[in-house]
Design an enzyme around this catalytic site. Structure first.
Site, PDB file in Angstrom:
ATOM      1  N   ASP A  88       0.697  -1.140   0.073  1.00  0.00           N
ATOM      2  CA  ASP A  88       0.132   0.111   0.047  1.00  0.00           C
ATOM      3  C   ASP A  88       1.056   1.288  -0.082  1.00  0.00           C
ATOM      4  O   ASP A  88       1.775   1.309   0.811  1.00  0.00           O
ATOM      5  CB  ASP A  88      -0.982   0.018   1.296  1.00  0.00           C
ATOM      6  CG  ASP A  88      -1.696   1.258   1.448  1.00  0.00           C
ATOM      7  OD1 ASP A  88      -1.869   1.896   0.568  1.00  0.00           O
ATOM      8  OD2 ASP A  88      -2.185   1.473   2.722  1.00  0.00           O
TER       9      ASP A  88
ATOM     10  N   ASN B 119      -0.623   4.490  -0.105  1.00  0.00           N
ATOM     11  CA  ASN B 119      -1.157   5.853   0.422  1.00  0.00           C
ATOM     12  C   ASN B 119      -1.849   5.613   1.662  1.00  0.00           C
ATOM     13  O   ASN B 119      -2.899   6.603   2.025  1.00  0.00           O
ATOM     14  CB  ASN B 119      -2.397   6.298  -0.864  1.00  0.00           C
ATOM     15  CG  ASN B 119      -3.376   5.311  -0.941  1.00  0.00           C
ATOM     16  OD1 ASN B 119      -3.334   4.013  -0.539  1.00  0.00           O
ATOM     17  ND2 ASN B 119      -4.269   5.484  -1.949  1.00  0.00           N
TER      18      ASN B 119
ATOM     19  N   ASP C  86      -4.432   3.593   2.859  1.00  0.00           N
ATOM     20  CA  ASP C  86      -5.569   3.184   3.107  1.00  0.00           C
ATOM     21  C   ASP C  86      -5.803   1.806   3.112  1.00  0.00           C
ATOM     22  O   ASP C  86      -6.909   1.351   3.582  1.00  0.00           O
ATOM     23  CB  ASP C  86      -6.494   3.577   1.527  1.00  0.00           C
ATOM     24  CG  ASP C  86      -6.057   2.800   0.401  1.00  0.00           C
ATOM     25  OD1 ASP C  86      -4.978   2.102   0.713  1.00  0.00           O
ATOM     26  OD2 ASP C  86      -6.644   2.984  -0.659  1.00  0.00           O
TER      27      ASP C  86
ATOM     28  N   ASP D  66      -1.738  -1.204  -3.840  1.00  0.00           N
ATOM     29  CA  ASP D  66      -2.016  -0.435  -5.324  1.00  0.00           C
ATOM     30  C   ASP D  66      -0.757  -0.349  -6.161  1.00  0.00           C
ATOM     31  O   ASP D  66       0.409  -0.957  -5.662  1.00  0.00           O
ATOM     32  CB  ASP D  66      -2.399   1.055  -4.648  1.00  0.00           C
ATOM     33  CG  ASP D  66      -1.471   1.733  -3.817  1.00  0.00           C
ATOM     34  OD1 ASP D  66      -0.039   1.590  -3.919  1.00  0.00           O
ATOM     35  OD2 ASP D  66      -1.817   2.636  -2.926  1.00  0.00           O
TER      36      ASP D  66
ATOM     37  N   ASP E 251      -4.605  -9.601 -15.697  1.00  0.00           N
ATOM     38  CA  ASP E 251      -5.844 -10.401 -15.627  1.00  0.00           C
ATOM     39  C   ASP E 251      -6.851 -10.029 -16.582  1.00  0.00           C
ATOM     40  O   ASP E 251      -7.195  -9.044 -16.345  1.00  0.00           O
ATOM     41  CB  ASP E 251      -5.951 -10.521 -14.029  1.00  0.00           C
ATOM     42  CG  ASP E 251      -6.559 -11.795 -13.597  1.00  0.00           C
ATOM     43  OD1 ASP E 251      -7.635 -12.322 -14.483  1.00  0.00           O
ATOM     44  OD2 ASP E 251      -5.926 -12.333 -12.414  1.00  0.00           O
TER      45      ASP E 251
ATOM     46  N   ASP F   7      -9.188 -15.445 -16.891  1.00  0.00           N
ATOM     47  CA  ASP F   7      -9.919 -15.891 -15.915  1.00  0.00           C
ATOM     48  C   ASP F   7     -10.788 -17.170 -16.185  1.00  0.00           C
ATOM     49  O   ASP F   7     -11.484 -16.744 -17.251  1.00  0.00           O
ATOM     50  CB  ASP F   7     -10.675 -14.642 -15.179  1.00  0.00           C
ATOM     51  CG  ASP F   7     -11.384 -15.006 -13.852  1.00  0.00           C
ATOM     52  OD1 ASP F   7     -10.617 -15.351 -13.015  1.00  0.00           O
ATOM     53  OD2 ASP F   7     -12.469 -14.978 -13.767  1.00  0.00           O
TER      54      ASP F   7
ATOM     55  N   GLU G  57      -6.794 -19.788 -17.249  1.00  0.00           N
ATOM     56  CA  GLU G  57      -7.077 -20.322 -15.967  1.00  0.00           C
ATOM     57  C   GLU G  57      -7.979 -21.641 -15.955  1.00  0.00           C
ATOM     58  O   GLU G  57      -9.095 -21.353 -16.473  1.00  0.00           O
ATOM     59  CB  GLU G  57      -7.605 -19.294 -14.774  1.00  0.00           C
ATOM     60  CG  GLU G  57      -7.843 -20.124 -13.418  1.00  0.00           C
ATOM     61  CD  GLU G  57      -9.134 -19.403 -12.643  1.00  0.00           C
ATOM     62  OE1 GLU G  57      -9.278 -19.741 -11.398  1.00  0.00           O
ATOM     63  OE2 GLU G  57      -9.911 -18.830 -13.295  1.00  0.00           O
TER      64      GLU G  57
ATOM     65  N   HIS H 299      -4.370 -17.200  -5.738  1.00  0.00           N
ATOM     66  CA  HIS H 299      -5.125 -16.424  -4.641  1.00  0.00           C
ATOM     67  C   HIS H 299      -6.429 -17.214  -4.426  1.00  0.00           C
ATOM     68  O   HIS H 299      -7.429 -16.535  -3.586  1.00  0.00           O
ATOM     69  CB  HIS H 299      -5.481 -15.076  -5.275  1.00  0.00           C
ATOM     70  CG  HIS H 299      -6.318 -15.041  -6.631  1.00  0.00           C
ATOM     71  ND1 HIS H 299      -5.685 -15.726  -7.793  1.00  0.00           N
ATOM     72  CD2 HIS H 299      -7.461 -14.617  -6.835  1.00  0.00           C
ATOM     73  CE1 HIS H 299      -6.842 -15.657  -8.798  1.00  0.00           C
ATOM     74  NE2 HIS H 299      -7.656 -15.082  -8.097  1.00  0.00           N
ATOM     75  N   ASP H 300      -6.714 -18.217  -4.984  1.00  0.00           N
ATOM     76  CA  ASP H 300      -7.915 -19.155  -4.464  1.00  0.00           C
ATOM     77  C   ASP H 300      -7.611 -20.520  -3.924  1.00  0.00           C
ATOM     78  O   ASP H 300      -8.740 -20.966  -3.706  1.00  0.00           O
ATOM     79  CB  ASP H 300      -8.683 -19.361  -6.085  1.00  0.00           C
ATOM     80  CG  ASP H 300      -9.051 -18.177  -6.989  1.00  0.00           C
ATOM     81  OD1 ASP H 300      -9.771 -17.210  -6.179  1.00  0.00           O
ATOM     82  OD2 ASP H 300      -8.959 -18.404  -7.997  1.00  0.00           O
TER      83      ASP H 300
END
Ligand code: GLC
Length: 524
Positions: free
Chosen positions: A22, A24, A26, A30, A99, A195, A258, A319-320
């Protein structure tokens, strides 16, 4: 490796952008954050970066619900930030892979907003509308059909109701989506990970899926049926070939799919004459039990199923999926890394794998993933493997100056880059060395793989070409094993201090120990 196209000898590094860095405050990673960490990736030694979606999105599925295929979501930055990232990636001689999410848009995409206005709307047929639902089930649980009160029809959503499926039989959809690919290709992106490639086209008669006799109560509702009519349809291959042709118009780019399918069906995605996906992702190692005979069988089946001219690839996490170190344990994750770098073809690693990152337990009030929210408690949630990258020893591990969107997790705090970088025995150092070895030894990328066995708890194979020969050994038994082999020298080992050790006739391996031994060409 001069004669190989770049993606053939590449190690691809997947960044889940919300969780990498990150910039910034939040609490969400990013593009500028990724840019600030590029030197880390160079130092690690990877060749390409694939970033999960960064397009404008209501984030119902954290970016896999796209509201504009040619923009950047403000949470990740601006188009200028993207252009700068791409330039900085290329300046370092890395590649950038985006992606692409073709199966569905967000329900907030202007196309769908139009489509649901009336049955006569010109965009109506861009999505899949039916008077009656059939029995197809969403991957996130429940019917894959949502009734729209205004026009009294149902639309298909293979995932969330906020992710309506596009109608790829409509040439206008194809045209618009291929234009989106061209938009990024013109900017210079080096390829796409597509995807759910195997879901893009559905049965044109919308036939019911047959029941799954192996279904057990407590499993996801999708498991009740066999996905015969809503996935892997014969027409998909023509579409993949058309997509590939779009990329080929731009020269040296890569198309990755994928695809979760059994090996024989997966191979179809290379396309006749290799005109399909360059790399249909090989997920066989994600679900393989971690035993010597299972691994040998799975690797052997994959290699022998490869059609002529098809290039292999390997994946240990994404990530799955639960993280590697949590699936098989920390010690074996090290052996898995050695295995990965000893396999032929293109490799993809998931951010944090190089640290041995683990799944982070997520408290009920911290759950973010819609897959967990919709079907709680049956293991569908993916938050545990999406937690922030631990960079240093500070409070938020150097990930953010704000509150991270998912917890860093005590299990991962100690596995930070800063602590590992200087430690010669750390997982990070091990990955760096394996990456260096792969660069220095092209035989590991493109040599033959032979003599594959998985006996008595030891998996073993040979990588060779005319003048080099490496024996790869993994002890997956609970006890020490002694392996009979030709004399050689240990080139890489999970026990770093053994590197350079001479081996004569036998090699001893402790449980979870793995090694690559150079023997003279001609020996086994
Ligand atoms: C793919 C993505 C996953 C996403 C789904 C729907 O499987 O990897 O994260 O939820 O597609 O787009």
């Amino acid at each position: 490796m001069q004669d190989l196209r770049w993606w053939k000898h590449a190690v691809i590094y997947q960044v889940y952008p919300r969780s990498f860095q990150d910039s910034n405050g939040d609490g969400i990673g990013d593009l500028n954050g990724i840019r600030s960490r590029l030197d880390y990736l160079v130092d690690l030694g990877v060749d390409a970066v694939w970033i999960s979606p960064v397009y404008p999105s209501p984030m119902a599925d954290f970016g896999y619900d796209v509201a504009d295929y040619c923009g950047i979501d403000p949470v990740f930055g601006t188009m200028q930030d993207f252009d700068l990232l791409l330039a900085e990636v290329h300046r370092r001689e890395l590649r950038l892979i985006l992606d692409f999410v073709p199966n569905h848009t967000s329900d907030q995409h202007p196309w769908f907003i139009q489509s649901r206005l009336s049955r006569e709307n010109p965009k109506r047929d861009w999505y899949l509308w039916r008077d009656q639902p059939n029995n197809w089930q969403s991957h996130f649980g429940g019917s894959a059909w949502e009734r729209d009160d205004k026009t009294q029809q149902h639309y298909l959503h293979e995932f969330l109701r906020e992710q309506p499926d596009l109608n790829w039989r409509n040439p206008a959809v194809k045209g618009a989506m291929f234009d989106a690919l061209r938009f990024w290709l013109r900017k210079g992106v080096d390829g796409f990970r597509v995807d759910v490639m195997w879901l893009m086209i559905k049965d044109d008669q919308f036939r019911d899926n047959p029941p799954n006799p192996a279904y057990q109560v407590g499993e996801s509702t999708r498991s009740k049926f066999l996905p015969v009519y809503d996935s892997d349809r014969p027409e998909v291959h023509e579409l993949v070939a058309e997509m590939r042709a779009v990329l080929d118009d731009f020269g040296d780019r890569v198309l990755i799919g994928e695809i979760y399918l059994p090996v024989q069906r997966l191979m179809q995605y290379y396309g006749p004459n290799m005109q399909g996906a360059n790399l249909p992702f090989n997920f066989q190692l994600l679900r393989c039990p971690w035993t010597a005979d299972d691994l040998a069988r799975v690797i052997g089946d994959y290699m022998s199923a490869l059609p002529a001219g098809a290039w292999p690839n390997w994946v240990l996490g994404n990530h799955d999926q639960p993280r590697l170190a949590s699936r098989i344990g920390t010690k074996r994750a090290r052996a898995a890394a050695l295995l990965l770098f000893a396999l032929p073809g293109t490799l993809t690693i998931y951010y944090g794998e190089e640290l041995g990152m683990q799944d982070v337990p997520i408290a009920p009030d911290e759950i973010q993933d819609p897959a967990e929210k919709r079907q709680p408690g049956i293991g569908m949630g993916r938050d545990p493997e999406r937690t922030p990258m631990p960079w240093d020893r500070s409070a938020s591990s150097g990930f953010s100056s704000g509150l991270p969107w998912l917890p860093i997790g005590d299990v991962n705090k100690t596995l930070n880059v800063e602590s590992m970088r200087a430690d010669p025995n750390s997982m990070l150092t091990f990955y760096r060395r394996l990456l260096q070895l792969r660069r220095a030894q092209p035989v590991l990328v493109s040599g033959s793989l032979t003599d594959l066995t998985g006996d008595d708890g030891v998996m073993r194979f040979v990588r060779s070409h005319a003048t080099k020969r490496f024996v790869v050994l993994l002890n997956l038994a609970e006890q020490e094993r002694t392996v009979v082999m030709s004399a050689g020298v240990i080139t890489a080992c999970t026990e770093v201090h053994r590197e350079g050790e001479a081996v004569s006739q036998t090699a001893k391996l402790a449980p979870a120990e793995a090694m690559i031994v150079e023997v003279s060409a001609g020996d086994r």
